[in-house]
Design an enzyme around this catalytic site. Structure first.
Site, PDB file in Angstrom:
ATOM      1  N   ARG A   1       0.829  -1.202   0.000  1.00  0.00           N
ATOM      2  CA  ARG A   1       0.000   0.000   0.000  1.00  0.00           C
ATOM      3  C   ARG A   1       0.867   1.256   0.000  1.00  0.00           C
ATOM      4  NH1 ARG A   1      -0.722   2.910   4.810  1.00  0.00           N
ATOM      5  NH2 ARG A   1      -0.104   1.852   6.720  1.00  0.00           N
ATOM      6  N   HIS A   2       0.238   2.364  -0.384  1.00  0.00           N
ATOM      7  CA  HIS A   2       0.932   3.648  -0.402  1.00  0.00           C
ATOM      8  C   HIS A   2       0.993   4.209   1.016  1.00  0.00           C
ATOM      9  CE1 HIS A   2       1.765   7.886  -1.286  1.00  0.00           C
ATOM     10  NE2 HIS A   2       2.222   7.468  -2.454  1.00  0.00           N
ATOM     11  N   PRO A   3       2.073   4.907   1.367  1.00  0.00           N
ATOM     12  CA  PRO A   3       2.188   5.395   2.746  1.00  0.00           C
ATOM     13  C   PRO A   3       1.215   6.502   3.116  1.00  0.00           C
ATOM     14  CG  PRO A   3       4.063   6.087   1.402  1.00  0.00           C
ATOM     15  CD  PRO A   3       3.300   5.082   0.607  1.00  0.00           C
TER      16      PRO A   3
END
Lengths: 398, 398
Positions: free
Chosen positions: B244-246
């Site tokens: 996932r993206h931060p």
């Protein structure tokens, strides 16, 4: 802002770094990452970048975290340091006049809209080229300006998934793994810079601008490298390999008593040195480990024999042994350790810039070191939305 | 080889692609990946690249797999397509004369030795610049030509570990994970191209070459991007986040009945569309999911509610729903699927080239699409070691 008369290019009191691209003016409509990363690289090399942002909201990344205590985006500020900002509504007649006056002065326009958006505004490549024949037009889009999927939207995660890099990153049998940084955007940004500079070279010879069309998905294919070669030879799509190289062994992260170290013994001589360094000279005569090809066929056994020897050593001890033997190796560092590493500091890869309100911000430096130019330790701050409107309008005589 | 008189530049019967860099001659001493990747990009844009290889052995990557049935390296061949080869021993007086005659004609020399190697040969930047003031000298090394660790060797794996990207790639609590492609080398290669083209632009104005010094480790810092911003704001080094993206949610790989799909709903409007598309409109009113920031704070809950809805759908069904709703999304593709994707094909990102003996080889195309030049579907094959010696010597009048 200085308002001294010599400050005619509206750059403010903080000097832009001198660089080989100091004669170039980039008009930048791009948002978030691929386009802004490209224009950051150009700005670091001296180009003047004017961000044309949507009135009211500005670049979407102004609203994407991480934020500082004052609510300003470190994400936006790090990528947009040293750029200027003017807010223009490209559907408003007066704003269009300003935009067109900017284009008349510009060397390059950069955008990362979906294909068709600029055409609807009357600013597609064909229209702009007819009017500004020297202008270079660079588009960084998800899927490119041609092909059946040109109209689809993409973000980094989508092209990491579709382009194959996620299929070779991670551990065998494990869950999907994203590369921890936005390589989909960043790779497209770097190829966009390369396209722009190639077009600048072409224009010097011909006087003509050109259209540079870079797709994030294409960039992911371009960096698949060894995976494509393996597929081309075997007909089998490669899977993830954890933390080892697909065709060089030993070339991986290996466990020690207190963590992991990376050892990259990329040829037979280094393998021999490694066997001696970890007090296992008998491995040199093991036929399974005779060549890089046989070591790669037995990569798990290689890891097992190395880790058996490293189990009694700390990472620091293991690295000291490798270093004494001249074996390429290194520690697994987190972001803090990487930014504080003596070589990273010595190379000026950690620079100081600022949030739009001027609060200080640490960011990555410029990895292109050039003998003809200094490599400054600071960069001007990121702009407030529309910060440079008055100065730019004055400069344009509007 | 054609021996027709017009073939005076020894390029062989297969035409090099025309491109914006067709007037540039690159003399390339580099081996394996970072340097050869840079000169591949330059060759794809039209530059003529002459590989100067070690007699007998040649570029190390000729001996790194994957190999085809005839024992030729697909790894070497894909990166060195369209280049010419001459084998020169830079310690031999006659060979040095040839090398210097090449440098006198060259625009750029590229090498990726450890710092000091070229100086020992008498070909360091200072010596070459005094003799060939227009020559651009590009060095791609592991740690760069300055700083306390300049003399250390590095491979891709070492800089991936030291530069921090491995610390943010992988799953929380899981084992170390390498990015599945050599981003350490490739990033350095792309920045080297950017440095070279910047230096070409500077030379057009000043007549002077310059020294371009790119370190693989520096390139890794330059692409850390969001991780540096997070560390700068929080003082805490970020860890890996799986897929996932931060700081954007939902922006991840999510499980369906038969695999995973990537969904990148990067703003509130897309979140609302996603809630409707997966028949969960009540999520729009859930205060935990009201903004991107709160969704990111609750990324695991977001994943749980999305995956609860996707559990009854195949990946194909889930993607069809997203597509109909205009939500950026895509399949997780392996290398075979990526290379056969209709958009990748339509963009000519899969081209045909050849092994040194001429056997056909599939490789990645050029992601820089330029309106002023065609984008050929083939590239000349990779060279046999020393294949172009006679033609080059004749061209040099030696």
């Amino acid at each position: 802002m200085s308002d001294s008369p010599e400050n005619s290019d509206a750059r403010g009191s903080e000097a832009k770094p001198a660089g080989p691209l100091s004669d170039l003016l980039i008009v930048d409509l791009s948002r978030v990452l691929a386009g802004p990363y490209a224009t950051m690289v150009l700005a670091d090399l001296g180009a003047r970048v004017i961000k044309v942002e949507q009135p009211g909201k500005g670049d979407d990344s102004r609203h994407i975290g991480p934020f500082n205590a004052a609510g300003q985006s470190a994400y936006f500020s790090s990528i947009n340091r040293g750029k200027q900002s003017i807010a223009l509504d490209l559907k408003d007649a007066a704003h269009r006049e300003t935009f067109e006056a900017l284009l008349a002065k510009a060397d390059v326009v950069v955008e990362n809209y979906r294909p068709g958006v600029m055409e609807k505004l009357g600013y597609g490549w064909a229209a702009l080229h007819a009017r500004f024949p020297r202008l270079i037009y660079a588009a960084a889009s998800g899927f490119g300006h041609t092909g059946p999927d040109r109209d689809k939207a993409a973000y980094d995660m989508v092209v990491q998934a579709m382009g194959g890099i996620m299929s070779i990153t991670g551990h065998p049998g494990g869950p999907p793994t994203r590369v921890g940084t936005s390589v989909g955007d960043i790779t497209a940004g770097l190829f966009t810079v390369i396209g722009i500079l190639s077009a600048v070279h072409h224009r010097a010879a011909t006087g003509e601008g050109m259209f540079v069309d870079v797709a994030m998905l294409d960039g992911q294919i371009a960096i698949l490298e060894n995976a494509i070669a393996r597929y081309a030879v075997t007909g089998v799509a490669p899977g993830p390999l954890g933390a080892r190289h697909p065709s060089i062994t030993p070339f991986a992260a290996y466990a020690c008593a207190d963590g992991h170290v990376v050892i990259a013994a990329g040829n037979d001589a280094l393998w021999g040195k490694l066997c001696d360094a970890i007090c296992a000279p008998e491995l040199k005569d093991d036929p399974r480990f005779a060549t890089n090809a046989t070591r790669t066929d037995h990569a798990e056994e290689v890891a097992a024999v190395i880790e058996a020897r490293l189990a009694g050593l700390t990472a620091g001890e293991a690295l000291a042994l490798c270093e004494a033997a001249g074996i390429p190796s290194g520690p697994l560092q987190d972001t803090e350790q990487a930014l504080n590493h003596r070589q990273v500091r010595a190379r000026n890869m950690v620079i100081q810039t600022g949030f739009p309100d001027g609060a200080p911000l640490t960011a990555a430096g410029n990895p292109v070191k050039l003998s003809a130019y200094p490599d400054p330790t600071t960069r001007p701050k990121a702009p407030r939305l529309d910060e440079h409107r008055d100065a730019i309008l004055k400069e344009l005589g509007l």
